[in-house]
Design a protein around this motif. Structure first.
Motif, PDB file in Angstrom:
ATOM      1  N   TRP A  27       0.841  -1.196   0.000  1.00  0.00           N
ATOM      2  CA  TRP A  27       0.000   0.000   0.000  1.00  0.00           C
ATOM      3  C   TRP A  27       0.877   1.246   0.000  1.00  0.00           C
ATOM      4  CZ3 TRP A  27      -5.399  -0.307  -0.067  1.00  0.00           C
ATOM      5  CH2 TRP A  27      -5.931  -1.575   0.134  1.00  0.00           C
ATOM      6  N   ILE A  28       0.415   2.279  -0.699  1.00  0.00           N
ATOM      7  CA  ILE A  28       1.125   3.559  -0.726  1.00  0.00           C
ATOM      8  C   ILE A  28       0.133   4.677  -0.471  1.00  0.00           C
ATOM      9  CG2 ILE A  28       2.954   2.775  -2.289  1.00  0.00           C
ATOM     10  CD1 ILE A  28       1.383   4.143  -4.582  1.00  0.00           C
ATOM     11  N   TYR A  29       0.648   5.845  -0.099  1.00  0.00           N
ATOM     12  CA  TYR A  29      -0.176   7.040   0.072  1.00  0.00           C
ATOM     13  C   TYR A  29       0.134   7.979  -1.082  1.00  0.00           C
ATOM     14  CZ  TYR A  29      -1.112   5.281   4.714  1.00  0.00           C
ATOM     15  OH  TYR A  29      -1.496   4.488   5.756  1.00  0.00           O
ATOM     16  N   SER A  30      -0.829   8.155  -1.988  1.00  0.00           N
ATOM     17  CA  SER A  30      -0.577   8.965  -3.173  1.00  0.00           C
ATOM     18  C   SER A  30      -1.909   9.321  -3.833  1.00  0.00           C
ATOM     19  CB  SER A  30       0.329   8.199  -4.144  1.00  0.00           C
ATOM     20  OG  SER A  30       0.790   9.028  -5.165  1.00  0.00           O
ATOM     21  N   ASP A  31      -1.831   9.982  -4.964  1.00  0.00           N
ATOM     22  CA  ASP A  31      -3.007  10.280  -5.778  1.00  0.00           C
ATOM     23  C   ASP A  31      -3.095   9.226  -6.881  1.00  0.00           C
ATOM     24  OD1 ASP A  31      -4.165  11.565  -8.381  1.00  0.00           O
ATOM     25  OD2 ASP A  31      -4.955  12.800  -6.762  1.00  0.00           O
ATOM     26  N   ARG A  32      -4.189   8.522  -6.935  1.00  0.00           N
ATOM     27  CA  ARG A  32      -4.320   7.384  -7.851  1.00  0.00           C
ATOM     28  C   ARG A  32      -4.187   7.800  -9.314  1.00  0.00           C
ATOM     29  NH1 ARG A  32      -6.884   2.433  -6.874  1.00  0.00           N
ATOM     30  NH2 ARG A  32      -7.202   1.205  -8.767  1.00  0.00           N
ATOM     31  N   ARG A  33      -4.870   8.868  -9.701  1.00  0.00           N
ATOM     32  CA  ARG A  33      -4.877   9.258 -11.115  1.00  0.00           C
ATOM     33  C   ARG A  33      -3.493   9.717 -11.578  1.00  0.00           C
ATOM     34  NH1 ARG A  33      -8.758  13.998 -13.237  1.00  0.00           N
ATOM     35  NH2 ARG A  33      -7.778  14.967 -11.451  1.00  0.00           N
ATOM     36  N   TRP A  34      -2.811  10.515 -10.746  1.00  0.00           N
ATOM     37  CA  TRP A  34      -1.481  10.975 -11.131  1.00  0.00           C
ATOM     38  C   TRP A  34      -0.486   9.820 -11.148  1.00  0.00           C
ATOM     39  CZ3 TRP A  34      -0.736  15.156 -13.687  1.00  0.00           C
ATOM     40  CH2 TRP A  34      -1.518  16.293 -13.460  1.00  0.00           C
ATOM     41  N   MET A  35      -0.647   8.862 -10.229  1.00  0.00           N
ATOM     42  CA  MET A  35       0.249   7.705 -10.225  1.00  0.00           C
ATOM     43  C   MET A  35       0.068   6.872 -11.489  1.00  0.00           C
ATOM     44  SD  MET A  35       2.597   7.054  -8.090  1.00  0.00           S
ATOM     45  CE  MET A  35       2.747   5.360  -8.632  1.00  0.00           C
ATOM     46  N   VAL A  36      -1.175   6.689 -11.921  1.00  0.00           N
ATOM     47  CA  VAL A  36      -1.433   5.938 -13.151  1.00  0.00           C
ATOM     48  C   VAL A  36      -0.789   6.657 -14.331  1.00  0.00           C
ATOM     49  CG1 VAL A  36      -3.230   5.202 -14.771  1.00  0.00           C
ATOM     50  CG2 VAL A  36      -3.540   4.841 -12.316  1.00  0.00           C
ATOM     51  N   TYR A  37      -0.928   7.970 -14.378  1.00  0.00           N
ATOM     52  CA  TYR A  37      -0.349   8.725 -15.483  1.00  0.00           C
ATOM     53  C   TYR A  37       1.178   8.635 -15.461  1.00  0.00           C
ATOM     54  CZ  TYR A  37       0.914  12.631 -18.480  1.00  0.00           C
ATOM     55  OH  TYR A  37       1.470  13.407 -19.458  1.00  0.00           O
ATOM     56  N   LEU A  38       1.772   8.674 -14.264  1.00  0.00           N
ATOM     57  CA  LEU A  38       3.225   8.534 -14.144  1.00  0.00           C
ATOM     58  C   LEU A  38       3.680   7.191 -14.706  1.00  0.00           C
ATOM     59  CD1 LEU A  38       5.365   9.524 -11.061  1.00  0.00           C
ATOM     60  CD2 LEU A  38       5.732   7.343 -12.172  1.00  0.00           C
ATOM     61  N   LEU A  39       2.982   6.109 -14.332  1.00  0.00           N
ATOM     62  CA  LEU A  39       3.335   4.787 -14.839  1.00  0.00           C
ATOM     63  C   LEU A  39       3.072   4.675 -16.344  1.00  0.00           C
ATOM     64  CD1 LEU A  39       2.091   2.418 -11.998  1.00  0.00           C
ATOM     65  CD2 LEU A  39       4.395   3.235 -12.455  1.00  0.00           C
ATOM     66  N   ASP A  40       2.045   5.377 -16.839  1.00  0.00           N
ATOM     67  CA  ASP A  40       1.799   5.395 -18.287  1.00  0.00           C
ATOM     68  C   ASP A  40       3.033   5.892 -19.036  1.00  0.00           C
ATOM     69  OD1 ASP A  40      -0.751   4.457 -17.984  1.00  0.00           O
ATOM     70  OD2 ASP A  40      -1.744   6.389 -18.292  1.00  0.00           O
ATOM     71  N   GLN A  41       3.665   6.939 -18.489  1.00  0.00           N
ATOM     72  CA  GLN A  41       4.849   7.492 -19.145  1.00  0.00           C
ATOM     73  C   GLN A  41       6.002   6.494 -19.142  1.00  0.00           C
ATOM     74  OE1 GLN A  41       4.546  10.531 -20.710  1.00  0.00           O
ATOM     75  NE2 GLN A  41       2.456  10.240 -19.988  1.00  0.00           N
ATOM     76  N   LEU A  42       6.206   5.822 -18.013  1.00  0.00           N
ATOM     77  CA  LEU A  42       7.324   4.874 -17.911  1.00  0.00           C
ATOM     78  C   LEU A  42       7.099   3.642 -18.792  1.00  0.00           C
ATOM     79  CD1 LEU A  42       8.043   5.093 -14.070  1.00  0.00           C
ATOM     80  CD2 LEU A  42       9.236   6.246 -15.941  1.00  0.00           C
ATOM     81  N   ILE A  43       5.863   3.135 -18.796  1.00  0.00           N
ATOM     82  CA  ILE A  43       5.567   1.985 -19.666  1.00  0.00           C
ATOM     83  C   ILE A  43       5.668   2.391 -21.131  1.00  0.00           C
ATOM     84  CG2 ILE A  43       3.781   0.342 -20.352  1.00  0.00           C
ATOM     85  CD1 ILE A  43       2.792   0.376 -17.451  1.00  0.00           C
ATOM     86  N   GLY A  44       5.185   3.608 -21.440  1.00  0.00           N
ATOM     87  CA  GLY A  44       5.288   4.100 -22.812  1.00  0.00           C
ATOM     88  C   GLY A  44       6.733   4.200 -23.276  1.00  0.00           C
ATOM     89  N   ASN A  45       7.627   4.645 -22.381  1.00  0.00           N
ATOM     90  CA  ASN A  45       9.048   4.711 -22.728  1.00  0.00           C
ATOM     91  C   ASN A  45       9.622   3.315 -22.976  1.00  0.00           C
ATOM     92  OD1 ASN A  45       9.271   7.446 -22.691  1.00  0.00           O
ATOM     93  ND2 ASN A  45      10.287   7.592 -20.707  1.00  0.00           N
ATOM     94  N   ALA A  46       9.196   2.356 -22.148  1.00  0.00           N
ATOM     95  CA  ALA A  46       9.680   0.986 -22.333  1.00  0.00           C
ATOM     96  C   ALA A  46       9.251   0.434 -23.690  1.00  0.00           C
ATOM     97  CB  ALA A  46       9.145   0.089 -21.209  1.00  0.00           C
ATOM     98  N   VAL A  47       8.038   0.783 -24.125  1.00  0.00           N
ATOM     99  CA  VAL A  47       7.562   0.326 -25.433  1.00  0.00           C
ATOM    100  C   VAL A  47       8.351   1.002 -26.558  1.00  0.00           C
ATOM    101  CG1 VAL A  47       5.577   0.332 -26.997  1.00  0.00           C
ATOM    102  CG2 VAL A  47       5.244  -0.194 -24.578  1.00  0.00           C
TER     103      VAL A  47
END
Length: 338
Positions: A213-233
């Motif tokens: 579990w983490i304490y964060s904002d769900r929508r911004w965290m998803v967007y952050l991971l979108d960028q990292l996964i997009g870079n991996a692709v």
């Protein structure tokens, strides 16, 4: 104190030099040019008197200068006191400049708000023709063309989302909600967003995250991971793979890593990868040119969410981005673990 003394001496050296020059001239005049019956003890007495006055003047001026610096640095200071310290004319000119700056800042803020609202409206309006394109492409009998269209539409949707979230980053203060969220759910939501590209490029996903579990904002965290996964692709190699791992170091403190095995980043470019618009010496090309904005957005979101982000990479071996989460439950008054 030493810093203030040095700054005072640097700014007031002309005044101090003038006092010393006047003092020296007065001594020269009285000792060498006056009548011979001038008593040396009178000169010594006069020097002591003038020296005492000069020291008092400089000490008072220093304390006045120090108080002015504190007021300008933000310490509580009344308008009348500030006017007295600066002088009436300088104070009025300073206030006019301050009011002008405030006015320009308000205009700039309104411009950014209007621009952000326009981008949001444009993004929502653009969804309708994209949805129509999807429906029409579904009736496309040319399989190769249909797949190319699907790729272009998915890319457009991703770019629209990036534009929308990027505009919100300019004024995110009312768009962040910290809460206790399950990290695995955030990862899966981001994977779902990037599913078209991950499936098309045959990515292997290894999620080594359970009950974290983490304490964060769900929508911004998803967007952050979108960028990292997009870079991996973008920067994949043959047999592409992404590994998600996490460990809880202490109560509420989590280290989360995203490891890909793509082309990697040259060592000399690592200090600059989070800079806005930086794309590297080879433009970091995949199937399209990089914009240099993905990791820039990642760093900005990290600061917004109080996440420490670090990146390690070796050219030809891939990248690993590490996110360190703090226990923010008490600070944000959110629900704590039982």
């Amino acid at each position: 104190m030493n810093k203030i003394w040095k700054q005072y001496a640097k700014e007031r050296y002309q005044r101090v030099f003038g006092i010393l020059a006047l003092w020296g001239f007065l001594n020269f005049y009285l000792f060498f040019l006056c009548d011979a019956d001038f008593y040396v003890w009178d000169l010594i007495y006069l020097n002591l008197l003038l020296g005492s006055v000069a020291v008092c003047v400089l000490v008072c001026d220093f304390f006045r200068y120090r108080r002015l610096q504190k007021c300008l640095a933000g310490e509580e200071c009344k308008e009348q006191e500030l006017e007295k310290l600066m002088g009436m004319q300088i104070y009025r000119a300073w206030k006019q400049e301050e009011e002008q700056q405030k006015k320009e800042l308000l205009q700039q803020k309104k411009y950014l708000e209007d621009l952000s609202d326009y981008i949001a409206r444009w993004s929502h309006e653009a969804k309708l023709p994209l949805a129509a394109l999807k429906l029409m492409n579904g009736r496309n009998e040319n399989e190769e063309l249909r797949k190319e269209m699907e790729s272009s539409i998915a890319r457009l949707e991703s770019l629209m989302h990036t534009v929308l979230m990027g505009s919100k980053l300019e004024r995110p203060e009312h768009d962040v909600k910290f809460e206790r969220i399950l990290l695995e759910e955030v990862i899966k939501e981001s994977i779902q967003n990037q599913a078209f590209f991950l499936i098309r490029t045959h990515f292997e996903l290894d999620i080594q995250v359970k009950d974290i579990w983490i304490y964060s904002d769900r929508r911004w965290m998803v967007y952050l991971l979108d960028q990292l996964i997009g870079n991996a692709v973008k920067y994949k190699k043959e047999n592409p793979k992404i590994v998600f791992w996490a460990e809880e170091k202490e109560r509420g403190q989590v280290r989360f890593g995203i490891q890909d095995f793509g082309i990697g980043i040259p060592k000399e470019e690592l200090p600059y990868v989070f800079q806005k618009g930086y794309v590297g010496k080879n433009l970091r090309k995949g199937n399209y040119y990089s914009t240099g904005m993905g990791l820039y957005f990642v760093e900005k979101i990290g600061k917004l969410l109080h996440i420490k982000i670090s990146l390690s990479s070796e050219e030809g071996q891939g990248c690993c981005v590490t996110l360190d989460f703090q226990n923010l439950s008490e600070y944000f008054l959110t629900e704590t673990d039982r």
